[in-house]
Design an enzyme around this catalytic site. Structure first.
Site, PDB file in Angstrom:
ATOM      1  N   GLY B 174       0.823  -1.211   0.000  1.00 49.04           N
ATOM      2  CA  GLY B 174       0.000   0.000   0.000  1.00 49.04           C
ATOM      3  C   GLY B 174       0.856   1.259   0.000  1.00 49.04           C
ATOM      4  O   GLY B 174       0.583   2.217  -0.729  1.00 49.04           O
ATOM      5  N   ASP B 175       1.909   1.247   0.801  1.00 49.03           N
ATOM      6  CA  ASP B 175       2.832   2.384   0.830  1.00 49.03           C
ATOM      7  C   ASP B 175       3.521   2.557  -0.523  1.00 49.03           C
ATOM      8  O   ASP B 175       3.647   3.669  -1.024  1.00 49.03           O
ATOM      9  CB  ASP B 175       3.916   2.158   1.893  1.00 49.03           C
ATOM     10  CG  ASP B 175       3.411   2.381   3.302  1.00 49.03           C
ATOM     11  OD1 ASP B 175       2.997   3.507   3.606  1.00 49.03           O
ATOM     12  OD2 ASP B 175       3.415   1.419   4.085  1.00 49.03           O
TER      13      ASP B 175
END
Lengths: 406, 406
Positions: B174-175
């Site tokens: 996600g990052d």
């Protein structure tokens, strides 16, 4: 007619000769930010039009996947196709394609031929393994890219716990990541081409699904190279930080809790009513907590399973600890933050009526992206696009009659 | 001194005021393509320096995560910090930050203040939930973004099969996706700012982890909105195409096989020695195969488990069917295609010696990205950077003495 709009990429024209997910996702991102995207499709349409749930024979996925694009249904095998593509390329900044390496060349559309028409053209090739090397000709899909990229092996419970096969993340994440990398590379090449001190040069991008995924594997490679360590799956946890996992709730859900920093862990220990954990040598500092993650996760699970997801979220919010239920489609559709930020929005689709679309990322407040229309019909813009390219109504009718366009 | 190089983003200068994964991954991508990246770190360094396997107290992850960056160790709480940052911003095209929304403003570094120094500055804000809305102040990490984005729920076996919690993909995907979206948005904003017909305008990007993941959820949202269907996890399979799964091998591995198109399925049926499957109504066409995926997967598993991964790969390659073992770190490190394309390469790290780095995506042959140096020490370039910004040696010594920089 090219549509003027107020979004960041207004003025950019892109030709997509793609199918499935990766190249079309790349052009969706460019179109969301305002680019004029011309998509060349076979007369049968992009296969994605057949994927997923259909309403009256129309895919809901396509409503998003094809949005903001103009569709030209063109038989690329027809002898007239090459000239048509080249006349379009003359007015385009970018070509995005994801055929097997060498396929476009076989159709008479090599990089050299394309540049012959547009010398500063940016060409993005998206493929499974890349345009060069011993594996270039191998067939690949997103799932293969995820497997070779190292993602699939790591998406599992720890070895020896359940001995189940690794799972897919539920979407074609490898394709989408490759498409996003292509969009980034395209804009980088355009910036260097077009800025005042730029070089005005054409560039070709060579984006591989495998490499796009592999580039996100963090320390997996250097840790193997230096220590011989083979990174293993860790289920719901994180190998480098603790506590961070999906914890069960009384109402049968799971809540993600990420308390893997000193202040966060202190607050969580207080919330659990176990302040003694803070000084406990097993949990004192992230490295100690990682070593004893299983014990710590059990302590947190014993606590979390006493409460419903809602209650847990409220308590964790009050303690300012990052946490969230694992969202389903229903959770996302009703989420107040997504609604507020228009990441969930109703779009009028002429064929499907009102359709829920995901919004536009990145959000650029000064010139936000726009959803100008939903995924078009096959060849909906064929005549308009050829007319823009200087074809007369008679020529267009002839090409239709010959089955070259639809 | 800014390093001239031959890569695509040579001439771009970026200031990172970030930590952990998302913002630093964004600047790593920009640096890989040739941008000069100045990273501001606290005196204790980016926490990622403590994550993962360490060699003599140095993180192997950092060797990649910090590569091509110049490190300025600056105490942002010091009264002198604001002026230092502003003097750096004057010479930067872009600022990338991932503090909690509002934090930079509290430090006297609001968008307005930054633009006061550099009126055409591009500012990329990366946060959990975004800069606006009722949840803006909520804490979030990558795993939370994945949960709210809908990815975590889908990364599991089908409900009712094993009833295990969903798993993480093994990295902070996600990052990284949010960082990649930020890099794309930054280049889009720079292109519109700097091109000949551009508007020369400053823009701010508002990238949320949740939305970055959610934007990749394909038909999940429209299918819920129109049909009330809640997309469910499908283990190793694909809900929209079959056959595509991880199949067991005689030597205890899993091989991904993606034969989810008509010609591919025909070839697979031949390879299995079961040509009758082609005409079998249960498997005739993708939609039929999806409905009977479980039966089909069993047939394929019964066949695959007779062979070692190597044998299967060879047979499937001969039949030109997309397939691959689920790669581990060891498989990737030894992969001939990755080696050929320099996606696995040795890099000399002054602190760690030879380290295996992942290569650069996207590959741009005309001006390829470069790994100019591995992750630097904390504050390794502090003096050099302040000197570039016009600080005298005496002023720099004073700031060191006062503990403002390190």
């Amino acid at each position: 007619m090219i549509q003027e709009n107020s979004a960041t990429l207004n003025g950019l024209r892109v030709l997509e000769i793609g199918h499935f997910v990766a190249a079309p996702f790349c052009t969706r991102l460019l179109g969301d930010l305002g680019a004029d995207v011309i998509k060349i499709e076979p007369h049968s349409g992009d296969p994605v039009r057949q994927w997923g749930e259909q309403v009256e024979g129309r895919s809901l996925w396509w409503s998003i996947h094809g949005r903001n694009k103009r569709s030209l249904a063109l038989n690329l095998k027809a002898p007239q196709a090459q000239e048509i593509v080249l006349r379009l390329v003359a007015d385009c900044d970018v070509v995005v394609e994801n055929f097997r390496p060498g396929q476009l060349e076989k159709m008479g559309l090599s990089d050299e031929v394309l540049r012959g028409t547009r010398k500063d053209l940016i060409i993005a090739h998206v493929s499974g393994y890349g345009q060069t090397g011993p594996w270039r000709d191998r067939a690949a899909f997103g799932v293969i890219g995820e497997a070779v990229g190292g993602l699939r092996y790591l998406t599992n419970h720890p070895p020896g716990t359940f001995d189940l096969p690794p799972v897919r993340v539920g979407v074609s994440i490898g394709d989408s990541i490759a498409g996003l990398y292509a969009a980034f590379g395209i804009m980088a090449a355009l910036w260097q081409r077009d800025r005042a001190d730029g070089d005005g040069k054409s560039r070709s991008l060579d984006v591989a699904l495998t490499e796009s995924v592999f580039s996100m594997m963090e320390a997996m490679l250097p840790e193997y190279g230096k220590l011989g360590k083979i990174k293993q799956p860790t289920g719901g946890g994180i190998a480098t930080a603790a506590p961070s996992n999906a914890y069960p709730t009384a109402d049968g859900n799971f809540v993600l809790i990420a308390a893997n920093s000193e202040p966060l862990f202190k607050r969580l220990a207080q919330l659990l009513g176990k302040p003694e954990l803070i000084e406990d040598p097993r949990f004192n500092g992230n490295r100690a907590r990682v070593e004893n993650a299983a014990v710590l996760d059990q302590i947190i699970s014993d606590w979390s399973s006493n409460f419903d997801a809602r209650e847990l979220q409220a308590m964790l919010d009050t303690s300012d600890i990052p946490a969230s239920k694992t969202y389903t489609a229903a959770d996302a559709a009703q989420d107040e933050q997504y609604r507020f930020r228009k990441m969930v929005r109703e779009v009028q689709d002429p064929n499907l009526g009102e359709v829920l679309h995901t919004g536009i990322v990145p959000h650029i407040p000064e010139s936000p992206g726009t959803i100008r229309w939903a995924g078009p019909d096959i060849g909906q813009h064929s005549a308009e696009i050829l007319s823009d390219a200087g074809y007369s109504p008679t020529e267009i009718d002839t090409l239709k009659g010959q089955g070259v366009i639809r």
